[in-house]
Each structure stands twice: as structure tokens, then as C-alpha cells.
Design a protein around this motif. Structure first.
Motif, PDB file in Angstrom:
ATOM      1  N   CYS A 355      12.266 -33.439  21.567  1.00 44.81           N
ATOM      2  CA  CYS A 355      11.294 -32.499  21.490  1.00 44.81           C
ATOM      3  C   CYS A 355      11.731 -31.261  22.287  1.00 44.81           C
ATOM      4  O   CYS A 355      11.766 -30.170  21.751  1.00 44.81           O
ATOM      5  CB  CYS A 355      10.138 -32.822  22.087  1.00 44.81           C
ATOM      6  SG  CYS A 355       8.904 -34.337  21.191  1.00 44.81           S
ATOM      7  N   ALA A 356      12.494 -31.496  23.391  1.00 48.88           N
ATOM      8  CA  ALA A 356      13.069 -30.659  24.031  1.00 48.88           C
ATOM      9  C   ALA A 356      14.137 -29.759  23.299  1.00 48.88           C
ATOM     10  O   ALA A 356      14.165 -28.395  23.355  1.00 48.88           O
ATOM     11  CB  ALA A 356      13.427 -30.967  25.517  1.00 48.88           C
ATOM     12  N   ASP A 357      14.921 -30.620  22.839  1.00 45.25           N
ATOM     13  CA  ASP A 357      16.032 -29.970  22.078  1.00 45.25           C
ATOM     14  C   ASP A 357      15.684 -29.024  20.991  1.00 45.25           C
ATOM     15  O   ASP A 357      16.241 -27.978  20.840  1.00 45.25           O
ATOM     16  CB  ASP A 357      17.087 -31.140  21.424  1.00 45.25           C
ATOM     17  CG  ASP A 357      17.700 -31.718  22.622  1.00 45.25           C
ATOM     18  OD1 ASP A 357      17.947 -31.229  23.768  1.00 45.25           O
ATOM     19  OD2 ASP A 357      18.130 -32.907  22.205  1.00 45.25           O
ATOM     20  N   VAL A 358      14.499 -29.480  20.345  1.00 35.42           N
ATOM     21  CA  VAL A 358      13.992 -28.693  19.013  1.00 35.42           C
ATOM     22  C   VAL A 358      13.337 -27.344  19.450  1.00 35.42           C
ATOM     23  O   VAL A 358      13.685 -26.411  19.047  1.00 35.42           O
ATOM     24  CB  VAL A 358      13.093 -29.520  18.357  1.00 35.42           C
ATOM     25  CG1 VAL A 358      12.389 -28.683  17.116  1.00 35.42           C
ATOM     26  CG2 VAL A 358      13.832 -30.807  17.610  1.00 35.42           C
ATOM     27  N   LEU A 359      12.449 -27.605  20.360  1.00 37.77           N
ATOM     28  CA  LEU A 359      11.827 -26.636  20.882  1.00 37.77           C
ATOM     29  C   LEU A 359      12.557 -25.437  21.886  1.00 37.77           C
ATOM     30  O   LEU A 359      12.416 -24.170  21.722  1.00 37.77           O
ATOM     31  CB  LEU A 359      10.649 -26.926  21.802  1.00 37.77           C
ATOM     32  CG  LEU A 359       9.302 -27.685  20.998  1.00 37.77           C
ATOM     33  CD1 LEU A 359       8.398 -28.349  22.162  1.00 37.77           C
ATOM     34  CD2 LEU A 359       8.901 -26.763  19.941  1.00 37.77           C
ATOM     35  N   LEU A 360      13.654 -25.911  22.420  1.00 36.82           N
ATOM     36  CA  LEU A 360      14.389 -25.079  22.921  1.00 36.82           C
ATOM     37  C   LEU A 360      15.546 -24.195  22.438  1.00 36.82           C
ATOM     38  O   LEU A 360      15.974 -22.913  22.707  1.00 36.82           O
ATOM     39  CB  LEU A 360      15.304 -25.488  24.353  1.00 36.82           C
ATOM     40  CG  LEU A 360      14.176 -26.245  25.670  1.00 36.82           C
ATOM     41  CD1 LEU A 360      14.962 -27.062  26.771  1.00 36.82           C
ATOM     42  CD2 LEU A 360      13.650 -25.055  26.296  1.00 36.82           C
ATOM     43  N   GLU A 361      15.828 -25.135  21.382  1.00 36.54           N
ATOM     44  CA  GLU A 361      16.549 -24.203  20.238  1.00 36.54           C
ATOM     45  C   GLU A 361      15.748 -23.012  19.521  1.00 36.54           C
ATOM     46  O   GLU A 361      16.345 -21.926  19.556  1.00 36.54           O
ATOM     47  CB  GLU A 361      16.840 -25.030  19.148  1.00 36.54           C
ATOM     48  CG  GLU A 361      17.351 -24.485  17.756  1.00 36.54           C
ATOM     49  CD  GLU A 361      18.000 -25.320  16.661  1.00 36.54           C
ATOM     50  OE1 GLU A 361      18.288 -24.804  15.467  1.00 36.54           O
ATOM     51  OE2 GLU A 361      17.808 -26.529  16.736  1.00 36.54           O
ATOM     52  N   LEU A 362      14.556 -23.080  19.356  1.00 44.32           N
ATOM     53  CA  LEU A 362      13.468 -22.447  18.997  1.00 44.32           C
ATOM     54  C   LEU A 362      13.221 -21.169  20.145  1.00 44.32           C
ATOM     55  O   LEU A 362      13.436 -19.861  19.733  1.00 44.32           O
ATOM     56  CB  LEU A 362      12.005 -22.967  18.621  1.00 44.32           C
ATOM     57  CG  LEU A 362      11.057 -22.120  18.165  1.00 44.32           C
ATOM     58  CD1 LEU A 362      11.425 -21.332  16.697  1.00 44.32           C
ATOM     59  CD2 LEU A 362       9.611 -22.512  18.167  1.00 44.32           C
ATOM     60  N   ALA A 363      13.054 -21.503  21.063  1.00 46.76           N
ATOM     61  CA  ALA A 363      12.767 -20.553  22.384  1.00 46.76           C
ATOM     62  C   ALA A 363      14.078 -19.780  22.576  1.00 46.76           C
ATOM     63  O   ALA A 363      13.907 -18.694  22.626  1.00 46.76           O
ATOM     64  CB  ALA A 363      12.575 -21.577  23.767  1.00 46.76           C
ATOM     65  N   ALA A 364      15.270 -20.332  22.485  1.00 44.72           N
ATOM     66  CA  ALA A 364      16.586 -19.503  22.459  1.00 44.72           C
ATOM     67  C   ALA A 364      16.623 -18.582  21.436  1.00 44.72           C
ATOM     68  O   ALA A 364      17.339 -17.227  21.662  1.00 44.72           O
ATOM     69  CB  ALA A 364      17.682 -20.439  22.507  1.00 44.72           C
ATOM     70  N   ALA A 365      16.277 -19.001  20.238  1.00 43.67           N
ATOM     71  CA  ALA A 365      16.338 -18.022  19.205  1.00 43.67           C
ATOM     72  C   ALA A 365      15.556 -16.755  19.491  1.00 43.67           C
ATOM     73  O   ALA A 365      16.007 -15.510  19.104  1.00 43.67           O
ATOM     74  CB  ALA A 365      16.145 -18.734  17.778  1.00 43.67           C
ATOM     75  N   TYR A 366      14.294 -17.113  19.885  1.00 42.90           N
ATOM     76  CA  TYR A 366      13.422 -15.963  20.033  1.00 42.90           C
ATOM     77  C   TYR A 366      13.642 -15.251  21.334  1.00 42.90           C
ATOM     78  O   TYR A 366      13.573 -13.742  21.124  1.00 42.90           O
ATOM     79  CB  TYR A 366      12.067 -16.546  19.845  1.00 42.90           C
ATOM     80  CG  TYR A 366      11.071 -16.764  18.788  1.00 42.90           C
ATOM     81  CD1 TYR A 366      10.295 -15.859  18.220  1.00 42.90           C
ATOM     82  CD2 TYR A 366      11.670 -17.786  17.831  1.00 42.90           C
ATOM     83  CE1 TYR A 366       9.787 -15.739  16.910  1.00 42.90           C
ATOM     84  CE2 TYR A 366      11.077 -17.651  16.452  1.00 42.90           C
ATOM     85  CZ  TYR A 366       9.955 -16.785  15.925  1.00 42.90           C
ATOM     86  OH  TYR A 366       9.498 -16.965  14.698  1.00 42.90           O
ATOM     87  N   ILE A 367      14.262 -15.637  22.171  1.00 41.55           N
ATOM     88  CA  ILE A 367      14.381 -14.799  23.457  1.00 41.55           C
ATOM     89  C   ILE A 367      15.685 -13.883  22.972  1.00 41.55           C
ATOM     90  O   ILE A 367      15.599 -12.920  23.541  1.00 41.55           O
ATOM     91  CB  ILE A 367      14.929 -15.697  24.715  1.00 41.55           C
ATOM     92  CG1 ILE A 367      13.476 -16.556  25.170  1.00 41.55           C
ATOM     93  CG2 ILE A 367      15.657 -15.024  25.694  1.00 41.55           C
ATOM     94  CD1 ILE A 367      13.883 -17.507  26.167  1.00 41.55           C
TER      95      ILE A 367
END
Length: 380
Positions: A355-367
């Protein structure tokens, strides 16, 4: 060492609400204050809610938060629902100004019944034992979130349009320095430290740099009155009706719309992630609940506050919303929230599962301001 909060019955004993001494039930769900439901000794079916601000977070006694936050909540409730008897004169002025704020069908806020700055605490109308959106949305068989998301979008558009129109009058009452100090620390030292250490993103120092520069960027954006902490736990849902209620205004402030729009959209997105276990937010379309929220927000403000819409909803604020959603998702993941598998860590520790891998990929893209941001639909 922190002191325990006073007994709620002692808080009200010298007020017009002294009869509410029959029973006191601690309420859960919020993270900031101590909250109880008090029943009348003469008629137990009659209840009020008492909310007390200690000089630190109720959920994290080592984290200081000025008790002045209660004054900001009381001001906001006076603006939205009127001033109680014997309230400070500024509350009456805010109540008169608030009469110009358009109402949204099906959305309620608790009435402010009493404010005591010396303790400090408030007595509020009890809206009942309703589940939060945070809990209700994850129950088996929960209905679509789209109607609730759209209601919040319409209410928020009217708040922001009204706030922009009356910004000069509101700024003196809602420049929330205590909330800004807490959030700056949260976004600064804590989040940046965890981003630098987590294995999924530690090799990307530009993320930390973007988080650190965000506060300065947001201050240069057009401002309005914001709710300040509009998350899924601040929305109560009535399963028996289309009514919703909004709670917890101690973060009400003058800021860019990202503070509300991106924050609530992030929570809708994360609820969808937890409930729709086959979906990947990095490749799947914008969840319908997020689309309903953003579309209702855009359509309402454009129709009812066209000048405010032109000033507040622009490429600059869409970029801020994009970055802030990424910050929000990263902050929650690195605090151990939104795991949809069985690998939940100890309280407060970062997620380390898939879950962390998926969500942090999203977070990094948006940041990093991904070009296909879901907030682009605000400009459509």
C-alpha cells in the motif's frame, strides 16, 4: 508532564448549562480537543456537547497547540450560525456578516451555545450520534459517496466565494497564527524527515525541497476564508436522510483554496483506495466521489460567485492543490494510515507494505505537479 483535562461537568457548573450534570460521555473521532456529550440531570434525553482545548493535542500530549484555537472555532460558528447570549461583541458582528452567506440544503453545523475563553471551552448543539464519513464510507454495503461529496463541494464553494467577497472584513478575525504554526511544523520537520528516510522515496531529495518551499508558494496565492481541516472525520452522515453535518473549525483561517479542496479530495481518494481494493490510483480514472466533489465546487462557485471564481480558481491554485494532495497522501502514509492489507504498523509508524509503494508513487507524482492532475477539471 501534561495534566488531565478538567471534568466537563465542572466546566459548565457556573454557566447557563449547569443542569447538564446527569452523565458525561467522552466522544472519539477527533484528534485535537477533549470532547464530551453531557446529559441533563432533569431530562436525560436532552444533551449538549462540550469541547475543551488543552495547551496540547488531545491525541498527542507532547505536541503543543495554543488554546487560542478555541476562539477561532467559536468565531467561525458565530459566523455560520449566530452568536449566543453574552458572547463577545465581535461574535455578534460576525453573525450579522454571516447572514449574507448562502445556505446549502442538507448541510448543518452545530450552533454555538456558550463560549468561555478563560478555560477555554465551548458548549455546542448536539447533532446526535452520527457516523463520520471516515467510518460510514468503509462499512459493508455503504451507498455511493457522490451525493455527500457533491453537498460538501457546494457548501465549500459558497464558503470560499463568500470569503473572497468579504475578505477585508474577515481577515482580522480569522488570521489563524496558532494553526499555521502547528501545520508548518507538521509539514516541515516531521514530514520532510520521514520522506528523507522512507525507502520508497529517500532517493528523491527534490520531494523534500518541494515540501519545504510549499508554504511560501501558498502564501502568494489568492486568499479566502477556509475551513482549514476539512477531512473525512469532520463530516457526519445521517444514514436515514440526505443530511450531513460539518464539525471542528479550530483551523479556520485565511488561505488559498488548496487547504480545503485538496485536503478533502485527498480523503475521498484515499477512502476509495481502501474500499476499492482492485484499483490503483496511479493508473485508474479519477474516483466518481472526487469528480462529484470537484464538479459541484466548480459549478456552484462559477454560477454564484463568478468574480471570486475567476480570482480563486486559476492555474496557480490548481498547481497548489496538486502539490498539497501529494503532501497530504505522503503525510498520512508515513504516519501509518490507509493500509488496505493486513500489514498495519504500530501507531504513528510509516506504512511499509505494498500500500505504501502505491500511495507514495501517487504522492511523489503530485508533489512534482503531474500534468494529468485530477484538479485540472476545476478549469474545465
Amino acid at each position: 508532564m501534561s495534566r488531565p483535562p478538567p471534568l466537563p461537568i465542572d466546566l459548565v457548573k457556573d454557566t447557563a448549562f449547569s443542569e447538564y450534570s446527569g452523565s458525561a460521555t467522552a466522544l472519539t473521532g477527533g484528534l485535537v480537543n477533549h470532547v464530551w456529550r453531557l446529559a441533563s440531570a432533569r431530562s436525560p434525553a436532552r444533551t449538549v456537547v462540550v469541547k475543551y482545548a488543552a495547551p496540547e493535542l488531545a491525541s498527542a500530549p507532547g505536541v503543543a497547540f495554543s488554546v487560542e484555537r478555541m476562539r477561532f472555532e467559536a468565531r467561525a460558528l458565530a459566523l455560520f450560525g449566530g452568536a449566543p447570549p453574552a458572547a463577545p461583541a465581535e461574535f455578534a458582528a460576525l453573525a450579522r456578516l454571516g447572514e449574507q452567506l448562502p445556505r446549502t440544503d442538507g448541510v448543518r453545523l452545530p450552533r454555538l451555545l456558550h463560549y468561555e475563553p478563560r478555560e477555554p471551552f465551548v458548549v455546542l448543539e448536539d447533532l446526535g450520534a452520527l457516523p463520520s464519513l471516515h467510518a460510514w464510507a468503509r462499512e459493508p454495503g455503504a451507498p455511493s459517496l457522490c451525493p455527500v461529496a457533491a453537498q460538501v463541494g457546494r457548501w465549500l464553494a459558497r464558503l470560499h466565494g463568500f470569503g473572497r467577497t468579504h475578505l477585508a472584513e474577515l481577515r482580522a478575525h480569522f488570521t489563524n497564527t496558532p494553526a499555521r504554526a502547528l501545520l508548518a511544523d507538521d509539514l516541515g520537520a516531521q514530514l520532510c524527515g520521514r520522506l528523507a528516510q522512507h525507502t520508497s522515496v529517500s532517493s528523491r531529495p527534490e520531494l523534500v525541497a518541494r515540501v519545504r518551499e510549499f508554504d511560501g508558494r501558498s502564501k502568494r496565492a489568492p486568499q479566502t476564508l477556509v475551513f482549514g481541516d476539512l477531512w473525512s472525520g469532520a463530516v457526519l452522515c445521517d444514514p436515514a436522510s440526505p443530511q450531513i453535518a460539518l464539525l471542528d473549525l479550530e483551523f479556520a483561517d485565511i488561505a488559498s483554496i488548496h487547504a480545503d479542496v485538496a485536503h478533502f479530495a485527498a480523503h475521498l481518494l484515499l477512502i476509495h483506495f481502501v474500499c476499492a481494493t482492485a484499483d490503483n490510483p496511479n493508473v485508474d480514472p479519477c474516483p466518481r466521489s472526487v469528480a462529484a466533489f470537484l464538479d459541484a465546487y466548480r459549478a456552484t462557485m462559477r454560477a454564484e460567485f463568478p468574480r471570486a471564481f475567476a480570482e480563486l480558481v486559476c492555474a496557480q491554485t490548481v498547481a497548489l492543490c496538486t502539490v498539497f494532495l501529494g503532501i497530504d497522501v505522503a503525510r498520512d502514509v508515513l504516519s501509518g494510515f490507509w493500509c488496505r492489507c493486513a500489514a498495519k504498523p504500530e501507531d504513528g509508524e510509516p506504512l511499509t507494505c505494498a500500500c505504501a509503494d502505491v500511495l507514495l508513487e501517487l504522492a511523489a507524482a503530485y508533489i512534482c505537479e503531474c500534468p494529468d492532475s485530477l484538479f485540472n477539471r476545476l478549469l474545465n
